[in-house]
Design an enzyme around this catalytic site. Structure first.
Site, PDB file in Angstrom:
ATOM      1  N   SER A 142       0.968  -1.123   0.006  1.00  0.00           N
ATOM      2  CA  SER A 142      -0.024   0.011   0.145  1.00  0.00           C
ATOM      3  C   SER A 142       0.652   1.396  -0.321  1.00  0.00           C
ATOM      4  O   SER A 142       2.300   1.323   0.431  1.00  0.00           O
ATOM      5  CB  SER A 142      -1.080   0.167   0.750  1.00  0.00           C
ATOM      6  OG  SER A 142      -1.529   1.084   2.053  1.00  0.00           O
ATOM      7  N   TYR A 155      -2.552  -1.022  10.228  1.00  0.00           N
ATOM      8  CA  TYR A 155      -2.063  -1.726   8.540  1.00  0.00           C
ATOM      9  C   TYR A 155      -1.264  -0.603   8.275  1.00  0.00           C
ATOM     10  O   TYR A 155      -0.305  -1.781   7.941  1.00  0.00           O
ATOM     11  CB  TYR A 155      -3.380  -1.151   8.224  1.00  0.00           C
ATOM     12  CG  TYR A 155      -3.245  -0.744   7.125  1.00  0.00           C
ATOM     13  CD1 TYR A 155      -3.705  -2.719   6.464  1.00  0.00           C
ATOM     14  CD2 TYR A 155      -3.522  -0.015   5.530  1.00  0.00           C
ATOM     15  CE1 TYR A 155      -3.726  -2.588   5.172  1.00  0.00           C
ATOM     16  CE2 TYR A 155      -3.264   0.082   4.388  1.00  0.00           C
ATOM     17  CZ  TYR A 155      -3.285  -1.844   3.638  1.00  0.00           C
ATOM     18  OH  TYR A 155      -4.195  -1.594   2.611  1.00  0.00           O
TER      19      TYR A 155
END
Length: 265
Positions: A142, A155
């Site tokens: 990401s 995350y």
């Protein structure tokens, strides 16, 4: 490199980016092993592919939090077509909660699935790649694996950890002709925010505005496959949010001021 005829194992293949990858890779003539927790959703994805390609797809249910199943799953994946050429580590779970309010168990879940699940499966497949004279591992990280933003602390940490592991692994297995491609998505139109964990580990059940307005998953899938075919070591894919990587690197103070004001939920 072409994916035509390649045997590719995709985790997180039941929705979002993984589902889009299935349709694009089948169109390009790849043979697929598709994994996710929900067998019924994997069956749905397979049924959405042209009937003539059904023999090119094998379903292998897999929960990335259940590390004890990885050895058996890896053996099954290899036996389906006799080998695996490419592993696409796409499965994972996101988060939408403030760090101070988030139970530590939620952080543990994020690390178990996103980090330990990914590297665990990779480790079981590495000897197979070495024996076969090479292979490729693509990892869906990401942009927040490159920088942190509010509401994504756990995350972001799990994705940062992937970069540390796979950058090290890339140097170690280069001599074995094993390639590593890190893919860093920005805002992609999927249900990742809907399924994201809140501070108590419950599903958010809402789609972020930025996610809703993000790049279509099928467009992202085509860009990702091009990066894999080109043996890219790392690529950022998204809209203008991807320039945050450069801003963080060259103007960190400005980046920090911007991210504090950013509307990320």
């Amino acid at each position: 490199m072409k994916v035509d005829g390649k045997i590719i194992w995709i985790t997180g293949a039941s929705s979002g980016i993984g589902e889009a990858l299935v349709y694009e890779l089948i169109r390009k003539g790849a043979y697929l092993i598709i994994s996710a927790r929900r067998n019924s959703e994997l069956e749905r994805v397979k049924a959405n592919c042209p009937v003539l390609t059904c023999e090119q797809i094998k379903i292998l249910p897999l929960n990335l939090a259940e590390h004890g199943t990885f050895k058996t799953a890896t053996t099954a994946a290899i036996n389906y077509f006799g080998k695996v050429d490419i592993l696409i580590n796409n499965g994972g779970i996101s988060q939408r909660s403030l760090a101070m309010e988030t139970d530590i168990e939620v952080d543990r879940i994020l690390m178990e699935v996103n980090y330990f699940g990914t590297i665990g499966l990779t480790k079981y497949l590495l000897p197979h790649f070495k024996e076969n004279g090479g292979g490729q591992i693509a990892v869906v990280s990401s942009l927040v694996g490159k920088f942190g933003t509010p509401y994504r602390s756990g995350y972001s940490a799990s994705k940062h950890a992937l970069h540390g592991f796979f950058d090290s692994l890339r140097a170690e297995v280069y001599k074995d002709n094993i390639k590593i491609t890190m893919i860093c998505p920005g805002f992609i139109h999927t249900n990742i925010s809907v399924n994201a964990l809140t501070e108590k580990g419950e599903k958010l059940n809402e789609i972020d505005k930025a996610q809703a307005n993000g790049m279509p998953a099928e467009v992202f899938a085509r860009k990702m496959i091009r990066a894999i075919i080109s043996n890219k070591e790392e690529v950022n894919i998204g809209g203008r949010e991807k320039y945050g990587v450069l801003l963080k690197r060259f103007l960190p103070s400005l980046f920090n001021r911007i991210v504090r004001r950013a509307k990320v939920r």
